[in-house]
Design a protein around this motif. Structure first.
Motif, PDB file in Angstrom:
ATOM      1  N   VAL A 179      -8.411   0.586   4.471  1.00 50.70           N
ATOM      2  CA  VAL A 179      -7.002   0.259   4.707  1.00 50.70           C
ATOM      3  C   VAL A 179      -6.813  -0.710   5.869  1.00 50.70           C
ATOM      4  O   VAL A 179      -6.127  -1.737   5.717  1.00 50.70           O
ATOM      5  N   ILE A 208       0.870  -1.184   0.000  1.00 48.89           N
ATOM      6  CA  ILE A 208       0.000   0.000   0.000  1.00 48.89           C
ATOM      7  C   ILE A 208       0.900   1.224   0.000  1.00 48.89           C
ATOM      8  O   ILE A 208       1.682   1.427   0.931  1.00 48.89           O
ATOM      9  N   VAL A 219      -2.023  -1.721  -3.822  1.00 51.08           N
ATOM     10  CA  VAL A 219      -2.990  -0.631  -3.634  1.00 51.08           C
ATOM     11  C   VAL A 219      -2.205   0.666  -3.782  1.00 51.08           C
ATOM     12  O   VAL A 219      -1.529   1.110  -2.857  1.00 51.08           O
TER      13      VAL A 219
END
Length: 719
Positions: free
Chosen positions: A339, A263, A294
């Protein structure tokens, strides 16, 4: 707003001008500027505001009016609660731009910050800046206002530049994109001027700041950032949000395999290419696990900024090159609430989090992953070293070695007993070392020491300042600006009375001088006359503005008057003019050329201006006493400097009282200012007699100033 008026509680002003910042549902990963730093500053603001010693925390950022963005970013004030709020001031373009495009507009933010502070009526006790752009603004505010500056770099220019060069990028290309030259210069200056530099790790001090020339300042304090352990926690028995599961699993042909999760923002230095190369080049790893990247939010890659477009296009090309379809998920959209669920989802599938960044000052995502019971593989650069040392929950690798990255991920996924130990260690380690409460406790302990030192230093200074040592400039109601020679000085008894009056009104009256002398000469004359250093010094015929005993230059004024100024060309053109002789070097300045004049030989000013026009040069010519000629930028003069001060500090021009004795004071005496002409004035000021806003005193020098103060009623109304 009552808390901000409680003088016994701390008022902290944080500055973070770039990215998209709001109190809730932050758009993390929307672009390269909206990531870990935006999370950090908002969570730090909330944590500080909860503390009993803090009365107010303001987070100053940019007001953005952009139809492509939420209207949240165009709200001037966003109340967060507990005495915390986000303040948005407009500067630069109204639409959203990346942080590197904001550098030309940061002086405007500094000026508008001063206006805001005047309107609210209380100065901060501390200015805390985040990243180099905020550091530049905070440095100006700190030095102008006499308020200590604390700085957090977040990421640094020198190590980032080095890693990008090592990855094969061309120096000219990265300079055009990132403005490293200016950024690094500001970072060097901050190491000298900031009262405290907060870092996340000791490695950041020794190795990253160690690349800077001014790294031995001794102002470093290591305070690891916190994480919100209420949001980030292991999956336990809770069900994973079906929306998050679908967001990821729809990409996979075999979704039950462990997840390799990354991420981050779509930025070059995050090294997503290195991660795809590691995964794509290792068939065993592809068989064992799926890869989830992501990398921000997008509707159409072609609508993103150029840097993000390049990263994502290269990412998709590499996925296609390695034929990873069905094995790689790269979701287009996620929000802040997704998240924590992504971390838990990866932990539920016995996966691993990967941060392959080329440089990582701290690594907030690693703390979030650890708190979620998800082991990690991370770059060996920067903060991850300290996190592994404290949490014992992962492996470090060389981010430039895809084979090493792949081997480390393989190892983390292969040993189930080690995976469980790492998962447990991460949860325990975060609670012990990385809570926001622990961060704030150490932060405020260091701030208290800093403020005690600052107050002791202020007590040793002799200046026209408020009792707490802060500059009166942003809160004063009026300003008295006087010439020096034959105006302020020359009458000892009157001068002593004037100094006593100024000290009685410190805080409500700004005191300044406006003189043709250089700064050094003006300071020496004032010291010899036993005049404390004024709040503002306009010197070299208005070409320089400095403040207080620190003699802090006004950067905004220098930038403003540099317009059309070509000093070398002007000196060359005037070198052969009869009647003009350059004065000694001590009288020359960056924005001033000074000549001695033989008046019978020198051409008229009209002829000199015509000569400059023929050479396409622009300057202001100041001829005084029939003996001197000063050549200045077109925007520089004592009068212009006073009008600039009125704008910069938000003090109405009619609240300026200016005092002069000779013809070169004429411009500052005219207009909306109030004026005093002392009794010993030159004949060239006689044409001003009878003007409504100019008082001709009978008393000479300082006695004339005292007489003018009484005439305008200042001695009565400002007690």
């Amino acid at each position: 707003m009552d808390l901000i008026n409680n003088e016994n509680s701390l008022y902290i002003l944080m500055i973070s001008p770039h990215g998209l910042i709001r109190g809730n549902n932050m758009e993390l990963g929307r672009d390269a500027d909206t990531g870990g730093q935006t999370t950090y500053v908002v969570e730090l603001m909330r944590a500080l505001a909860r503390h009993c010693e803090v009365g107010q925390v303001d987070l100053l950022t940019r007001l953005i009016e952009d139809p492509a963005l939420s209207s949240d970013y165009s709200q001037p004030i966003e109340e967060i609660g507990n005495g915390a709020r986000i303040l948005r001031l407009p500067f630069g373009p109204s639409h959203y731009v990346r942080k590197e495009m904001l550098w030309p507009h940061l002086d405007q933010l500094a000026d508008r910050s001063l206006h805001f502070l005047r309107q609210q009526g209380r100065l901060p006790d501390l200015i805390h800046t985040h990243y180099a752009d905020a550091g530049y603004v905070g440095q100006q505010l700190s030095q102008l206002l006499g308020i200590p500056q604390v700085h957090t770099g977040h990421s640094l220019g020198r190590p980032k530049q080095l890693h990008l060069l090592a990855s094969g990028r061309k120096k000219q290309a990265i300079e055009r994109q990132f403005n490293f030259e200016r950024r690094i210069m500001v970072e060097e200056d901050l190491l000298v001027s900031a009262a405290m530099v907060i870092t996340s790790t000791r490695q950041e001090v020794t190795e990253q700041y160690g690349m800077y020339h001014n790294n031995e300042s001794g102002r470093f304090v290591v305070i690891p950032p916190g994480t919100d352990i209420a949001r980030f926690s292991p999956p336990g028995r809770r069900k994973i949000n079906p929306h998050v599961m679908h967001m990821v699993d729809k990409f996979f042909s075999d979704p039950v395999k462990p997840m390799i999760l990354a991420i981050c923002r779509p930025a070059i230095h995050k090294n997503l290419k290195g991660l795809v190369d590691a995964y794509g080049g290792n068939p065993e790893l592809q068989e064992k696990a799926n890869l989830v990247i992501v990398a921000g939010n997008r509707d159409d890659i072609r609508e993103l900024d150029e840097a993000s477009q390049k990263v994502l296009r290269e990412l998709l090309l590499d996925i296609d090159h390695y034929d990873l379809w069905g094995k790689v998920a790269i979701p287009k959209h996620h929000n802040a609430e997704d998240v924590p669920e992504l971390y838990r989802f990866a932990a539920r599938r016995r996966g691993v989090f990967v941060n392959p960044a080329l440089t990582e000052p701290f690594g907030l995502t690693l703390i979030e992953a650890a708190a979620s019971g998800l082991p990690f593989v991370a770059t060996e650069d920067g903060g991850p070293r300290d996190i592994v040392a404290n949490c014992c929950n992962g492996l470090l690798v060389n981010p430039l070695d895809p084979v090493a990255i792949a081997d480390a991920i393989n190892n983390a996924l292969s040993d189930k007993q080690q995976w469980r130990l790492w998962a447990k260690n991460g949860v325990v380690g975060v609670r012990r070392h990385y809570s926001w409460d622990a961060h704030v406790s150490k932060y405020l302990r260091e701030v208290r020491k800093l403020l005690r030192r600052d107050r002791k230093r202020m007590r040793r200074q002799i200046a026209f300042t408020m009792q707490n040592g802060k500059s009166p400039m942003p809160l004063a109601r009026k300003a008295l600006i006087s010439d020096i020679d034959n105006t302020l000085i020359g009458n000892k008894e009157g001068l002593a009375q004037l100094i006593a009056w100024l000290k009685d009104h410190a805080g409500s009256i700004v005191f300044g001088i406006a003189t043709g002398r250089s700064l050094e000469s003006a300071v020496n004359v004032l010291k010899n006359a036993r005049v404390p250093i004024p709040n503002v010094l306009i010197t070299s015929v208005g070409s320089e503005i400095n403040y207080s005993y620190r003699l802090q230059p006004d950067v905004g004024w220098a930038n403003r008057i540099a317009y059309l100024w070509r000093r070398e060309a002007l000196e060359q053109v005037l070198s052969d003019i009869p009647g003009l002789t350059l004065q000694p070097a001590v009288n020359q300045r960056k924005f001033k050329l000074s000549y001695n004049v033989a008046s019978e030989k020198m051409p008229s000013l009209d002829d000199l201006y015509q000569l400059l026009r023929e050479h396409r040069l622009h300057a202001r010519l100041i001829y005084s006493h029939e003996k001197f000629l000063d050549v200045l930028p077109v925007r520089a003069s004592k009068g212009h400097a006073i009008r600039y001060l009125a704008y910069k500090w938000g003090l109405p021009l009619e609240n300026f009282l200016v005092v002069g004795d000779s013809g070169n004071d004429t411009e500052m005496l005219l207009g909306d200012t109030l004026g005093i002409v002392v009794g010993n004035h030159g004949v060239e000021l006689e044409p001003l007699r009878g003007m409504e806003r100019i008082y001709f005193a009978h008393g000479h020098q300082a006695n004339g100033i005292l007489e003018g103060l009484a005439h305008y009623g200042w001695r009565i109304t400002d007690n």
